[in-house]
Design a protein around this motif. Structure first.
Motif, PDB file in Angstrom:
ATOM      1  N   LEU A 290      18.344   4.250  11.421  1.00 41.58           N
ATOM      2  CA  LEU A 290      17.762   5.162  10.437  1.00 41.58           C
ATOM      3  C   LEU A 290      17.205   4.396   9.237  1.00 41.58           C
ATOM      4  O   LEU A 290      16.141   4.751   8.709  1.00 41.58           O
ATOM      5  CB  LEU A 290      18.787   6.196   9.992  1.00 41.58           C
ATOM      6  N   VAL A 291      17.900   3.346   8.808  1.00 39.66           N
ATOM      7  CA  VAL A 291      17.383   2.505   7.719  1.00 39.66           C
ATOM      8  C   VAL A 291      16.054   1.889   8.146  1.00 39.66           C
ATOM      9  O   VAL A 291      15.081   1.895   7.385  1.00 39.66           O
ATOM     10  CB  VAL A 291      18.403   1.407   7.332  1.00 39.66           C
ATOM     11  N   SER A 292      16.004   1.374   9.351  1.00 40.17           N
ATOM     12  CA  SER A 292      14.780   0.762   9.874  1.00 40.17           C
ATOM     13  C   SER A 292      13.646   1.786   9.945  1.00 40.17           C
ATOM     14  O   SER A 292      12.496   1.476   9.601  1.00 40.17           O
ATOM     15  CB  SER A 292      15.041   0.171  11.255  1.00 40.17           C
ATOM     16  N   LEU A 293      13.961   3.004  10.364  1.00 42.09           N
ATOM     17  CA  LEU A 293      12.951   4.065  10.414  1.00 42.09           C
ATOM     18  C   LEU A 293      12.375   4.307   9.020  1.00 42.09           C
ATOM     19  O   LEU A 293      11.158   4.378   8.850  1.00 42.09           O
ATOM     20  CB  LEU A 293      13.562   5.359  10.960  1.00 42.09           C
ATOM     21  N   GLU A 294      13.248   4.399   8.030  1.00 43.31           N
ATOM     22  CA  GLU A 294      12.791   4.645   6.657  1.00 43.31           C
ATOM     23  C   GLU A 294      11.877   3.521   6.163  1.00 43.31           C
ATOM     24  O   GLU A 294      10.903   3.771   5.460  1.00 43.31           O
ATOM     25  CB  GLU A 294      13.986   4.793   5.720  1.00 43.31           C
ATOM     26  N   GLU A 295      12.202   2.295   6.545  1.00 39.29           N
ATOM     27  CA  GLU A 295      11.428   1.140   6.077  1.00 39.29           C
ATOM     28  C   GLU A 295      10.103   0.964   6.806  1.00 39.29           C
ATOM     29  O   GLU A 295       9.158   0.412   6.249  1.00 39.29           O
ATOM     30  CB  GLU A 295      12.265  -0.136   6.233  1.00 39.29           C
ATOM     31  N   ASN A 296      10.023   1.424   8.061  1.00 37.26           N
ATOM     32  CA  ASN A 296       8.874   1.088   8.901  1.00 37.26           C
ATOM     33  C   ASN A 296       8.073   2.277   9.433  1.00 37.26           C
ATOM     34  O   ASN A 296       7.242   2.097  10.313  1.00 37.26           O
ATOM     35  CB  ASN A 296       9.348   0.252  10.098  1.00 37.26           C
ATOM     36  N   CYS A 297       8.320   3.476   8.922  1.00 34.68           N
ATOM     37  CA  CYS A 297       7.696   4.661   9.514  1.00 34.68           C
ATOM     38  C   CYS A 297       6.263   4.911   9.049  1.00 34.68           C
ATOM     39  O   CYS A 297       5.549   5.721   9.633  1.00 34.68           O
ATOM     40  CB  CYS A 297       8.549   5.893   9.258  1.00 34.68           C
TER      41      CYS A 297
ATOM     42  N   ALA B 246       5.375  14.128   9.409  1.00 32.44           N
ATOM     43  CA  ALA B 246       6.077  12.852   9.243  1.00 32.44           C
ATOM     44  C   ALA B 246       6.970  12.873   8.009  1.00 32.44           C
ATOM     45  O   ALA B 246       8.114  12.417   8.048  1.00 32.44           O
ATOM     46  CB  ALA B 246       5.069  11.706   9.161  1.00 32.44           C
ATOM     47  N   GLU B 247       6.461  13.418   6.903  1.00 35.96           N
ATOM     48  CA  GLU B 247       7.256  13.482   5.669  1.00 35.96           C
ATOM     49  C   GLU B 247       8.480  14.382   5.845  1.00 35.96           C
ATOM     50  O   GLU B 247       9.568  14.051   5.378  1.00 35.96           O
ATOM     51  CB  GLU B 247       6.399  13.969   4.503  1.00 35.96           C
ATOM     52  N   ALA B 248       8.312  15.509   6.523  1.00 40.98           N
ATOM     53  CA  ALA B 248       9.439  16.420   6.754  1.00 40.98           C
ATOM     54  C   ALA B 248      10.477  15.765   7.661  1.00 40.98           C
ATOM     55  O   ALA B 248      11.684  15.853   7.411  1.00 40.98           O
ATOM     56  CB  ALA B 248       8.940  17.728   7.361  1.00 40.98           C
ATOM     57  N   ARG B 249      10.026  15.103   8.702  1.00 44.59           N
ATOM     58  CA  ARG B 249      10.958  14.426   9.611  1.00 44.59           C
ATOM     59  C   ARG B 249      11.670  13.277   8.914  1.00 44.59           C
ATOM     60  O   ARG B 249      12.873  13.071   9.112  1.00 44.59           O
ATOM     61  CB  ARG B 249      10.221  13.942  10.858  1.00 44.59           C
ATOM     62  N   LEU B 250      10.935  12.527   8.104  1.00 49.45           N
ATOM     63  CA  LEU B 250      11.564  11.436   7.359  1.00 49.45           C
ATOM     64  C   LEU B 250      12.636  11.984   6.415  1.00 49.45           C
ATOM     65  O   LEU B 250      13.732  11.418   6.316  1.00 49.45           O
ATOM     66  CB  LEU B 250      10.522  10.639   6.574  1.00 49.45           C
ATOM     67  N   ALA B 251      12.361  13.079   5.744  1.00 47.11           N
ATOM     68  CA  ALA B 251      13.350  13.692   4.846  1.00 47.11           C
ATOM     69  C   ALA B 251      14.585  14.121   5.639  1.00 47.11           C
ATOM     70  O   ALA B 251      15.727  13.934   5.182  1.00 47.11           O
ATOM     71  CB  ALA B 251      12.742  14.884   4.110  1.00 47.11           C
ATOM     72  N   LEU B 252      14.370  14.674   6.819  1.00 50.47           N
ATOM     73  CA  LEU B 252      15.482  15.088   7.675  1.00 50.47           C
ATOM     74  C   LEU B 252      16.325  13.880   8.096  1.00 50.47           C
ATOM     75  O   LEU B 252      17.555  13.894   7.971  1.00 50.47           O
ATOM     76  CB  LEU B 252      14.948  15.812   8.913  1.00 50.47           C
ATOM     77  N   PHE B 253      15.682  12.827   8.566  1.00 49.33           N
ATOM     78  CA  PHE B 253      16.416  11.642   9.002  1.00 49.33           C
ATOM     79  C   PHE B 253      17.087  10.929   7.831  1.00 49.33           C
ATOM     80  O   PHE B 253      18.164  10.353   7.979  1.00 49.33           O
ATOM     81  CB  PHE B 253      15.501  10.684   9.780  1.00 49.33           C
ATOM     82  N   THR B 254      16.481  10.990   6.657  1.00 53.04           N
ATOM     83  CA  THR B 254      17.100  10.406   5.465  1.00 53.04           C
ATOM     84  C   THR B 254      18.369  11.179   5.108  1.00 53.04           C
ATOM     85  O   THR B 254      19.403  10.577   4.792  1.00 53.04           O
ATOM     86  CB  THR B 254      16.109  10.379   4.287  1.00 53.04           C
ATOM     87  N   ALA B 255      18.306  12.495   5.176  1.00 57.10           N
ATOM     88  CA  ALA B 255      19.500  13.313   4.915  1.00 57.10           C
ATOM     89  C   ALA B 255      20.589  13.018   5.945  1.00 57.10           C
ATOM     90  O   ALA B 255      21.780  12.934   5.600  1.00 57.10           O
ATOM     91  CB  ALA B 255      19.129  14.792   4.929  1.00 57.10           C
ATOM     92  N   ALA B 256      20.192  12.837   7.187  1.00 57.39           N
ATOM     93  CA  ALA B 256      21.163  12.512   8.236  1.00 57.39           C
ATOM     94  C   ALA B 256      21.811  11.153   7.966  1.00 57.39           C
ATOM     95  O   ALA B 256      23.031  10.993   8.119  1.00 57.39           O
ATOM     96  CB  ALA B 256      20.477  12.511   9.601  1.00 57.39           C
TER      97      ALA B 256
END
Length: 176
Positions: free
Chosen positions: A68-75, A147-157
């Motif tokens: 999830l950290v990697s997703l946030e950094e590279n999405c 993408a922004e909504a999904r990123l917010a969801l994965f960040t919350a997770a």
């Protein structure tokens, strides 16, 4: 843990464990292996079982957090708190939302029963739900709003997973 990582086909030479990270993953594996059983239940401790890296383990928890950290950094999109959550219509997104919403209840149940296994098993279930969602809810190749909504969801997770790990005395890694 370092030996396990070195023997994995997916290991990239430039991403080898530091001894510090290997120690954290090993501690996570032992703690989670120990705490996923009820306190009242007898079991025989096994190093082999405690340090396994397959299935519902501390290694899996650390891996999902790092992913999830990697997703946030590279999405390819920046996190923003003002997103259109109506873009999250998929069942996988709803599953993550439902599971995150249970976090407070799980903490109270774990506290009332004095059973860390309730929190551990919740976090392992959350990891499974996140892994399934990561396969279908692409961030990088989606339209910006989605993408922004999904990123917010994965960040919350990720924040929920990290909070649970911290409560258990585990240190969530950013890379492994």
């Amino acid at each position: 843990m370092k030996k396990n990582q070195l023997n994995t086909n997916t290991t990239r030479e430039n991403e080898l464990y530091s001894s510090h990270a290997a120690d954290i993953v090993a501690v996570s594996a032992v703690f989670v292996g120990d705490m996923k059983q009820r306190r009242q239940k007898d079991y025989v401790f096994s190093w082999k079982k405690a340090l396994q890296n397959q299935g519902d383990t501390g290694v899996k928890m650390q891996y999902v957090h790092c992913r999830l950290v990697s997703l946030e950094e590279n999405c390819g999109v920046q996190y923003t708190s003002s997103v259109d959550f109506s873009c999250l219509s998929e069942a996988e997104a709803h599953n993550i939302i439902r599971e995150i919403a249970r976090f407070d209840e799980i903490l109270m149940d774990s506290y009332k029963e004095m059973e860390p296994c309730i929190l551990v098993n919740y976090l392992l279930k959350l990891c499974g739900i996140i892994n399934r969602a990561l396969k279908t809810l692409k961030v990088k190749s989606s339209p910006k709003e989605v993408a922004e909504a999904r990123l917010a969801l994965f960040t919350a997770a990720r924040h929920t997973l990290a909070a649970g790990m911290n409560i258990l005395g585990l240190r969530p890694l950013k890379k492994m």
